[in-house]
Structure formats: C-alpha cells, structure tokens
Design an enzyme around this catalytic site. Structure first.
Site, PDB file in Angstrom:
ATOM      1  N   HIS A  18     -18.089  20.488   3.039  1.00  0.00           N
ATOM      2  CA  HIS A  18     -18.826  19.701   2.292  1.00  0.00           C
ATOM      3  C   HIS A  18     -19.328  18.625   2.938  1.00  0.00           C
ATOM      4  O   HIS A  18     -19.250  18.381   4.109  1.00  0.00           O
ATOM      5  CB  HIS A  18     -17.222  18.666   2.020  1.00  0.00           C
ATOM      6  CG  HIS A  18     -16.617  17.573   1.557  1.00  0.00           C
ATOM      7  ND1 HIS A  18     -16.350  16.092   2.184  1.00  0.00           N
ATOM      8  CD2 HIS A  18     -17.583  17.123  -0.030  1.00  0.00           C
ATOM      9  CE1 HIS A  18     -16.059  15.949   1.603  1.00  0.00           C
ATOM     10  NE2 HIS A  18     -17.214  16.405  -0.155  1.00  0.00           N
TER      11      HIS A  18
ATOM     12  N   HIS B 192     -23.927   9.001   2.822  1.00  0.00           N
ATOM     13  CA  HIS B 192     -22.888   9.284   2.112  1.00  0.00           C
ATOM     14  C   HIS B 192     -22.380   8.192   1.314  1.00  0.00           C
ATOM     15  O   HIS B 192     -22.225   7.133   1.809  1.00  0.00           O
ATOM     16  CB  HIS B 192     -21.882   9.553   3.629  1.00  0.00           C
ATOM     17  CG  HIS B 192     -20.006  10.413   3.084  1.00  0.00           C
ATOM     18  ND1 HIS B 192     -19.386  10.498   4.068  1.00  0.00           N
ATOM     19  CD2 HIS B 192     -19.755  10.299   1.427  1.00  0.00           C
ATOM     20  CE1 HIS B 192     -18.053  10.810   3.268  1.00  0.00           C
ATOM     21  NE2 HIS B 192     -18.659  10.517   1.935  1.00  0.00           N
TER      22      HIS B 192
END
Length: 436
Positions: free
Chosen positions: A137, A181
């Site tokens: 991930h 992110h």
C-alpha cells in the site's frame, strides 16, 4: 491573532498526546477496542471520480507473437497462440511418463518446471486472476519519520521480498506527476518517473515475474497526460494489453503466457483510464473491485466499496482486492488526517487473530467463494513474512522465503508506541499548518 491561537491549540494537543507512554494509554484516549473502530468518527469519504461501465465487451488492440517478436495488431486473439514454439524455456510438464509394453512399465523422465513464476513453480500454469499476491500500500511512501509513510523499504527491496502489486497516488506538481500522499505538502515522494524507472530495472532483470501496478489518479487528470512520463521510463516495453475490455475473472492468461510474451506488467489506473485511447493502461474498477479503503475498522468488512453499487453477480465475475491497512484518524477543527496505526501492525499483519490479515482473507473467501487477488497492506515486513504466509495459504503453497529486507529497517523505531504518539502530534501540526 489566529496563528498564535492555532499554535497554542496544537501545543495543548501535542503535550496531551505525548503524555501517554504506551499503546494501551492511546487506546484509552481514543476509546477503541481490539475488534471495533478506532475512533467514533466516520470513515473517509469515497473519491468523486467516475466509474466506467460496459454494456458489452470491446475488442481491444492486442499483441501477438510472430517468430518470437511481439507484433501490435487488432482483433480477438487466443491467448494460447502467444506461446512461441521456438522458446527454450520449459515452464510446465510432468515429472514422469509411464509407457507400458508387453512385459513391464517403463518410467521415462520428462521435463519438469523448477523455475518459479512469481516465486512459485506452481504459479506458472495458473491464470493471473487465480493467484493471491501481497500488495505494498502506497509503495513509494518510504520517507523515514514522515507520518504519512506506509512502507519501510524502497521498491526494489519490496519486489525482492515478494511484493507483486505496487500502488500509490499521483498528483501534478508544476506539470510533472509526483507520488504524493493525499497532499504533496504532507508527503512528496518525487516524480513518478524515478520510481517507475526502478520498477522497470527490476522487471528487466527478473524475466519470470509478473508485476502489477495501480496508479491512483489523484487529480482526475486525463490518462493521456501521464503517458509521456510513463513511456520515458521504458516500462511500456513490458505492459500487458488485454484482448478485450473489460476482462472477467476467467479471461486472464496464465503467468507462463505473460512471461513467454514478455508482457509482464499489468498497469491499472483507478480513475479516467481509457483503454481504447491507451490500451496498456487498464481501467481498474471495471475489472477489479476493492473493499473499503482508508480503513479504521478492525473488522475489515469484505463488502465492495469501489466501484459502488456492484451486484453480487458482478463481484463474483472479477478479481478483488482487500484493503487491509489500518489507519488512525486525527480530527482537528474539522480537518481529518488518516495515518497508519503503527502500534497494531503486529495484529493487523498477523496470520490469525482479531483484525488479522489471515482472518480477513478467510472471511472474504467464505463470503465470495474465492480469495482476494491482492492483499493491500502497510509495512509488509512487520511480522517477518506473516503477510506472505497468509498469501501462500490462500494459494495452497508453502512459504519458505526469508523476509524482509537486507538490514534492520528504519521503521523499527516507529514501532515503539511512544514514537507513534509523536507521529500523531506531528500529523496534528501538519493539519493545523494546512489550515493557515
């Protein structure tokens, strides 16, 4: 006057948070339990991108083999015709052949594949869609001591350790796509070309491996805007072009077919993919569904979240990925930030137990009749290979590799509960600064 007030607010929260000295104290602060949600706040809102739908399958541009050389053409192609008969690679066969004559049975040795495909010889003859793989991930997010990092090791180490799905979100920075992110001010892992070049170099030197990428289109930009950057890395030499759109569970070729054709990189994009315009960037959600992402619930439900409104019949006709990465939600003045919940990694990545990856896979398999294609996890090395053991059990093979990395991970420090408290405080500061 607003700046000092917000900074005072942060100082109060930060000091309060850091007064806790253990993960148990943190649990008391958050009011959570081992099997329930971490906080009482709602889960993250689903992305607003559109989802492709097809009333019928489309014949796509395809790649065939002529004298061992890939040739691009159009039309429906039988995947079995991809195998070059001139190849000297032996990827399947039985160990012995019994020949019976009038007096005795003669056992003649036959070629047997001992070369692993994606780490296991048993996988060579299996369909791509019939193998459970571990996914990193947010693979590029490996910046030490950054609250938004999700992995300890760089991508080359991830692949060496056995990761076969690499996933991350992209945002444009001054016209160049970067891996970021949520916000590039929170974590910027640099231009996608740097990371994709490393993937290309690994794939080029590992001819028996099939690697999958999911590129998250965080800005919902046209797929064509990413093409020149991806092409510059050389990765398109290996990208797989399916013969039809979309591919159902039964349509995918075997790993040996993909290996022999050299088309060993399956590249998905979550939003705004257009396989007619760019046939080697596959639309994710018409061919792969996901369980709820950015999960804060340790029960990890196996229900489809993306694409929405998927019927059980549709869900059973395609691959799926379980998002088994646990997050902690920080809510400050209306701003929410999700950070990896590090103190519970040993439970989250475990083979058995409440909230474990093994338990999640078992539940999903019972619910859907077959295991997930991908197991999307944070800090895959925590557990010393437990996530790979879970995948091996789902595949019916034995995991006997060494995990993980070459030296002690930087993240060993982050596993200390007190350090996690400091990470929460740092994230709170980021949230406040983003509001200024």
């Amino acid at each position: 006057m607003m700046l000092p007030a917000r900074l005072l607010c942060f100082v109060y929260i930060f000091i309060t948070s850091t007064s806790a000295q253990s993960s148990d104290s943190l649990l008391l602060l958050s009011g959570s339990s081992l099997t329930g949600p971490i906080t009482g706040s709602s889960e993250a809102i689903s992305p607003t991108g559109s989802y492709a739908s097809y009333s019928s399958t489309i014949t796509a541009s395809t790649t065939s083999i002529s004298d061992g050389v890939p040739v691009v053409g159009t039309g429906t192609v039988n995947v079995t015709s991809y195998i070059s008969l001139s190849s000297q690679i032996i990827l399947q066969g039985s160990s012995t052949t019994n020949v019976t004559n009038a007096t005795q049975t003669i056992i003649s040795p036959q070629p047997t594949n001992k070369t692993p495909c994606n780490n296991y010889p048993e996988f060579c003859s299996r369909q791509y869609s019939n193998i459970t793989e571990v996914s990193a991930h947010n693979s590029p997010f490996v910046i030490p001591n950054n609250v938004a990092s999700n992995q300890h090791w760089p991508v080359t180490t991830q692949l060496n350790d056995g990761i076969r799905l690499l996933q991350a979100q992209m945002h444009f920075v001054n016209g160049t796509p970067h891996f970021c992110h949520t916000s590039c001010s929170l974590l910027d892992a640099g231009p996608i070309t740097t990371w994709l070049t490393q993937v290309y170099e690994w794939v080029a030197t590992h001819p028996y491996d099939v690697v999958t990428l999911i590129l998250e289109n965080g800005d919902y930009a046209p797929v064509t805007s990413y093409v020149p950057f991806i092409e510059s890395t050389g990765l398109t030499k290996y990208t797989y072009i399916p013969p039809k759109i979309p591919m159902s569970l039964e349509d995918w070729p075997t790993l040996e077919t993909m290996i022999l054709t050299g088309k060993r990189v399956v590249l998905f994009m979550d939003y705004n993919a257009n396989q007619v315009a760019v046939p080697w960037i596959l639309d994710e959600f018409s061919q792969l569904w996901e369980t709820p992402f950015d999960q804060t619930d340790r029960t990890f439900p196996c229900t489809p979240q993306r694409p929405p409104n998927l019927s059980p019949e549709q869900a059973k006709s395609r691959m799926y990925m379980t998002n088994h990465n646990l997050n902690y939600e920080i809510d400050l003045l209306g701003n929410a930030i999700l950070v990896p919940y590090i103190p519970y990694l040993k439970f989250t990545n475990n083979i058995t137990g409440p909230g474990s990856l093994g338990g999640n896979v078992e539940n999903c398999t019972k619910e859907w009749g077959f295991p997930p294609k991908f197991l999307d996890v944070d800090f895959y090395d925590v557990g010393n290979g437990s996530v790979f053991e879970v995948a091996a059990r789902a595949n019916g093979v034995v995991y006997n590799r060494t995990c993980c990395g070459a030296v002690k991970s930087w993240g060993e420090r982050e596993r200390i509960p007190g350090s996690f408290i400091w990470q929460v405080g740092a994230a709170a500061l980021v949230a406040l600064l983003m509001m200024l």
